[in-house]
Design a protein around this motif. Structure first.
Motif, PDB file in Angstrom:
ATOM      1  N   ARG A   9     -27.876 -16.928  -3.609  1.00  0.00           N
ATOM      2  CA  ARG A   9     -28.853 -16.426  -4.563  1.00  0.00           C
ATOM      3  C   ARG A   9     -28.136 -15.777  -5.731  1.00  0.00           C
ATOM      4  O   ARG A   9     -26.932 -15.498  -5.666  1.00  0.00           O
ATOM      5  CB  ARG A   9     -29.798 -15.425  -3.888  1.00  0.00           C
ATOM      6  N   PHE A  10     -28.907 -15.526  -6.790  1.00  0.00           N
ATOM      7  CA  PHE A  10     -28.312 -14.988  -8.005  1.00  0.00           C
ATOM      8  C   PHE A  10     -27.620 -13.650  -7.738  1.00  0.00           C
ATOM      9  O   PHE A  10     -26.496 -13.428  -8.187  1.00  0.00           O
ATOM     10  CB  PHE A  10     -29.384 -14.811  -9.085  1.00  0.00           C
ATOM     11  N   TRP A  11     -28.293 -12.745  -6.995  1.00  0.00           N
ATOM     12  CA  TRP A  11     -27.694 -11.430  -6.770  1.00  0.00           C
ATOM     13  C   TRP A  11     -26.433 -11.533  -5.925  1.00  0.00           C
ATOM     14  O   TRP A  11     -25.490 -10.744  -6.085  1.00  0.00           O
ATOM     15  CB  TRP A  11     -28.710 -10.480  -6.130  1.00  0.00           C
ATOM     16  N   GLN A  12     -26.386 -12.521  -5.021  1.00  0.00           N
ATOM     17  CA  GLN A  12     -25.174 -12.720  -4.218  1.00  0.00           C
ATOM     18  C   GLN A  12     -24.030 -13.226  -5.083  1.00  0.00           C
ATOM     19  O   GLN A  12     -22.885 -12.777  -4.952  1.00  0.00           O
ATOM     20  CB  GLN A  12     -25.468 -13.697  -3.089  1.00  0.00           C
ATOM     21  N   LYS A  13     -24.343 -14.172  -5.992  1.00  0.00           N
ATOM     22  CA  LYS A  13     -23.308 -14.661  -6.903  1.00  0.00           C
ATOM     23  C   LYS A  13     -22.811 -13.546  -7.807  1.00  0.00           C
ATOM     24  O   LYS A  13     -21.599 -13.393  -8.024  1.00  0.00           O
ATOM     25  CB  LYS A  13     -23.866 -15.808  -7.751  1.00  0.00           C
ATOM     26  N   ALA A  14     -23.747 -12.765  -8.342  1.00  0.00           N
ATOM     27  CA  ALA A  14     -23.358 -11.650  -9.218  1.00  0.00           C
ATOM     28  C   ALA A  14     -22.529 -10.618  -8.459  1.00  0.00           C
ATOM     29  O   ALA A  14     -21.560 -10.072  -8.993  1.00  0.00           O
ATOM     30  CB  ALA A  14     -24.599 -10.994  -9.817  1.00  0.00           C
ATOM     31  N   PHE A  15     -22.893 -10.368  -7.191  1.00  0.00           N
ATOM     32  CA  PHE A  15     -22.146  -9.405  -6.371  1.00  0.00           C
ATOM     33  C   PHE A  15     -20.713  -9.890  -6.146  1.00  0.00           C
ATOM     34  O   PHE A  15     -19.753  -9.131  -6.343  1.00  0.00           O
ATOM     35  CB  PHE A  15     -22.867  -9.218  -5.036  1.00  0.00           C
ATOM     36  N   LEU A  16     -20.570 -11.148  -5.750  1.00  0.00           N
ATOM     37  CA  LEU A  16     -19.226 -11.680  -5.482  1.00  0.00           C
ATOM     38  C   LEU A  16     -18.387 -11.727  -6.757  1.00  0.00           C
ATOM     39  O   LEU A  16     -17.205 -11.334  -6.747  1.00  0.00           O
ATOM     40  CB  LEU A  16     -19.338 -13.082  -4.873  1.00  0.00           C
ATOM     41  N   CYS A  17     -18.981 -12.176  -7.848  1.00  0.00           N
ATOM     42  CA  CYS A  17     -18.233 -12.246  -9.112  1.00  0.00           C
ATOM     43  C   CYS A  17     -17.828 -10.849  -9.586  1.00  0.00           C
ATOM     44  O   CYS A  17     -16.692 -10.633 -10.007  1.00  0.00           O
ATOM     45  CB  CYS A  17     -19.077 -12.940 -10.184  1.00  0.00           C
ATOM     46  N   GLY A  18     -18.770  -9.902  -9.522  1.00  0.00           N
ATOM     47  CA  GLY A  18     -18.468  -8.534  -9.941  1.00  0.00           C
ATOM     48  C   GLY A  18     -17.387  -7.902  -9.094  1.00  0.00           C
ATOM     49  O   GLY A  18     -16.473  -7.235  -9.605  1.00  0.00           O
ATOM     50  N   LEU A  19     -17.468  -8.112  -7.766  1.00  0.00           N
ATOM     51  CA  LEU A  19     -16.473  -7.530  -6.867  1.00  0.00           C
ATOM     52  C   LEU A  19     -15.101  -8.163  -7.090  1.00  0.00           C
ATOM     53  O   LEU A  19     -14.077  -7.448  -7.128  1.00  0.00           O
ATOM     54  CB  LEU A  19     -16.923  -7.728  -5.421  1.00  0.00           C
ATOM     55  N   LEU A  20     -15.051  -9.485  -7.256  1.00  0.00           N
ATOM     56  CA  LEU A  20     -13.769 -10.150  -7.484  1.00  0.00           C
ATOM     57  C   LEU A  20     -13.139  -9.711  -8.804  1.00  0.00           C
ATOM     58  O   LEU A  20     -11.930  -9.479  -8.879  1.00  0.00           O
ATOM     59  CB  LEU A  20     -13.971 -11.662  -7.474  1.00  0.00           C
ATOM     60  N   LEU A  21     -13.960  -9.585  -9.845  1.00  0.00           N
ATOM     61  CA  LEU A  21     -13.442  -9.122 -11.128  1.00  0.00           C
ATOM     62  C   LEU A  21     -12.914  -7.704 -11.028  1.00  0.00           C
ATOM     63  O   LEU A  21     -11.867  -7.369 -11.599  1.00  0.00           O
ATOM     64  CB  LEU A  21     -14.542  -9.214 -12.186  1.00  0.00           C
ATOM     65  N   PHE A  22     -13.647  -6.850 -10.294  1.00  0.00           N
ATOM     66  CA  PHE A  22     -13.183  -5.463 -10.120  1.00  0.00           C
ATOM     67  C   PHE A  22     -11.866  -5.420  -9.367  1.00  0.00           C
ATOM     68  O   PHE A  22     -10.934  -4.699  -9.765  1.00  0.00           O
ATOM     69  CB  PHE A  22     -14.246  -4.654  -9.382  1.00  0.00           C
ATOM     70  N   LEU A  23     -11.777  -6.167  -8.259  1.00  0.00           N
ATOM     71  CA  LEU A  23     -10.540  -6.172  -7.471  1.00  0.00           C
ATOM     72  C   LEU A  23      -9.368  -6.710  -8.295  1.00  0.00           C
ATOM     73  O   LEU A  23      -8.256  -6.169  -8.228  1.00  0.00           O
ATOM     74  CB  LEU A  23     -10.729  -7.020  -6.209  1.00  0.00           C
ATOM     75  N   LEU A  24      -9.623  -7.761  -9.064  1.00  0.00           N
ATOM     76  CA  LEU A  24      -8.567  -8.327  -9.897  1.00  0.00           C
ATOM     77  C   LEU A  24      -8.102  -7.315 -10.941  1.00  0.00           C
ATOM     78  O   LEU A  24      -6.887  -7.107 -11.122  1.00  0.00           O
ATOM     79  CB  LEU A  24      -9.086  -9.601 -10.582  1.00  0.00           C
ATOM     80  N   ALA A  25      -9.049  -6.665 -11.603  1.00  0.00           N
ATOM     81  CA  ALA A  25      -8.694  -5.667 -12.621  1.00  0.00           C
ATOM     82  C   ALA A  25      -7.974  -4.477 -11.992  1.00  0.00           C
ATOM     83  O   ALA A  25      -6.979  -3.973 -12.537  1.00  0.00           O
ATOM     84  CB  ALA A  25      -9.951  -5.200 -13.356  1.00  0.00           C
ATOM     85  N   PHE A  26      -8.467  -4.038 -10.827  1.00  0.00           N
ATOM     86  CA  PHE A  26      -7.849  -2.887 -10.156  1.00  0.00           C
ATOM     87  C   PHE A  26      -6.428  -3.218  -9.711  1.00  0.00           C
ATOM     88  O   PHE A  26      -5.500  -2.401  -9.879  1.00  0.00           O
ATOM     89  CB  PHE A  26      -8.696  -2.477  -8.957  1.00  0.00           C
ATOM     90  N   ASP A  27      -6.224  -4.405  -9.123  1.00  0.00           N
ATOM     91  CA  ASP A  27      -4.892  -4.800  -8.661  1.00  0.00           C
ATOM     92  C   ASP A  27      -3.915  -4.952  -9.826  1.00  0.00           C
ATOM     93  O   ASP A  27      -2.754  -4.525  -9.737  1.00  0.00           O
ATOM     94  CB  ASP A  27      -4.978  -6.114  -7.879  1.00  0.00           C
TER      95      ASP A  27
END
Length: 429
Positions: A9-27
């Motif tokens: 679903r849209f919120w699941q895609k947004a959640f995964l994309c947001g989390l991956l972007l955050f982890l990438l930026a944080f790392d």
């Protein structure tokens, strides 16, 4: 059976994309910070070591000059005894020394297994055959850097968990209106046309919800209109079919005289003509709703000819049709055939309403029709253009009316992007 698509679903895609972007930026940020911090510390230690090495080298050089001035022998033992105090002092700071004479090592306390960086310096003349090696143990710095990396990893895990919870909460909250819209759309699809969504936000979602409710109103109105149309059509068809069938049975099995036979045949003919008229008008409505029309400019003379043809088909004794043209040079843009049908249907209704003087006024693109018939109240005016609606049903059937004339007029006006306005008062004439 329609297969249901399975996917994120849209919120699941947004959640995964947001989390991956955050982890990438944080790392990336953690890596840059740790790398930069390590480099700065190494640079600081190098500068500090270079300064300390210069101090030791200068002190040893002065000692060698003093021995040379005193004409004392400079050998490996002498040099070893000179450097040992410095080595003992600096070893407490993880600094180690090595002294070479003619490329031969005379002293060294450098450990064999350590993370070291070194600074090598040759003495100036006349002791250019002496070389001092300064080495600094950076094991503590490397250990600190490793601990920092581990701390960043642990912090990243904790922050990611917190970020996941916050992001999930926000996404579920932000996408809640879409789930409401989805539920409402599903119910409307299943036939619950009264379903609406109560989203009152002032953003784009609120605007979309308002448009959704307006769409649902339109769907409900069209559904109700279609249902009324079908019910009315079934009722209108049932009456003449029943009458035709009944009189046909009488003619077939009953012993009737010529007068009754003629009466039955006339009734069958009248009801057949009524069904024929209804069929033609329904075909006209269907045709206009699904086909484009060809519009062209019509002069006032063209309009007068159209009015003449329309009055000829609907006129009767004692009824007059005075025509007034305000601007003879004016033009009307439209379809001549449909405009004739429009005028004919309006004039027929005016005649059936008992009008004896039906005035037609052409004022540029405005056509006004006035009659002195019986009139109607305001509630009936609002329904008069609905298919099969008739004010006096018994009189309309006697006249052969099916209640489609003004519905046809409304459709013709809509096709011409014209506004249809009907006003009336009871017993105006």
């Amino acid at each position: 059976m329609k297969k249901k698509r399975i996917g994120f679903r849209f919120w699941q895609k947004a959640f995964l994309c947001g989390l991956l972007l955050f982890l990438l930026a944080f790392d990336i940020l953690g890596y840059v910070v740790s790398k930069q911090s390590f480099s700065l510390n190494v640079k600081y230690m190098q500068d500090e070591a270079a300064l300390a090495q210069q101090v030791i080298a200068k002190s040893l050089y002065e000692n060698l000059r003093n021995l040379s001035n005193k004409q004392q022998e400079i050998n490996s033992d002498t040099m070893k005894s000179m450097v040992e105090p410095y080595a003992a002092y600096y070893s407490k700071q993880n600094v180690y020394l090595s002294l070479k004479l003619n490329d031969t090592e005379v002293f060294s306390n450098i450990p064999s297994q350590s993370a070291l960086f070194d600074i090598t310096e040759d003495f100036p003349e006349p002791f250019e055959n002496v070389q001092l090696v300064y080495k600094k143990d950076i094991s503590a710095l490397i250990s600190w850097h490793n601990d920092m990396v581990k701390m960043l990893i642990r912090t990243g895990v904790y922050v990611s968990l917190c970020m996941s919870a916050i992001l999930l909460f926000l996404l579920l909250r932000l996408t809640a209106p879409f789930r409401k819209l989805n539920i409402a759309a599903t119910e409307i699809k299943e036939g619950n046309y009264s379903k609406r969504v109560g989203i009152k936000s002032k953003d784009e979602i609120g605007e979309f919800a308002e448009l959704f409710n307006e769409m649902a109103d339109s769907v409900q109105e069209q559904s109700e209109s279609r249902e009324r149309f079908i019910n009315n059509l079934a009722h209108e068809m049932r009456t003449p079919i029943t009458a035709i069938s009944g009189y046909a049975e009488i003619l077939k099995i009953a012993n009737v005289d010529e007068a009754e036979k003629e009466k039955a045949l006339n009734y069958i003919i009248n009801q057949s003509m009524r069904m024929k008229n209804m069929t033609y008008k329904l075909m006209d409505l269907a045709y206009m709703n699904h086909n484009a029309i060809e519009k062209k400019s019509l002069s006032m003379e063209d309009m007068k000819e159209i009015i003449t043809r329309a009055t000829a088909t609907c006129g009767k004794d004692g009824v007059t049709f005075p025509v007034e043209v305000v601007h003879e040079e004016a033009m009307i843009y439209g379809d001549a055939v449909l405009l004739e049908s429009l005028l004919q249907n309006f004039l027929e209704n005016a005649v059936k309403a008992g009008g004896t003087e039906i005035r037609i006024r052409l004022d540029e693109s405005v056509i006004t029709i006035e009659d002195n018939g019986r009139g109607m109240d305001s509630e009936e005016v609002g329904k008069i253009t609905e298919p099969f609606y008739r004010i006096d049903k018994s009189r309309a059937r006697a006249d052969g009316g099916v209640g489609l004339g003004l519905a046809l007029c409304a459709t013709i006006c809509k096709i011409h992007d014209a506004k249809l306005s009907i006003t009336s008062e009871i017993e105006l004439g």
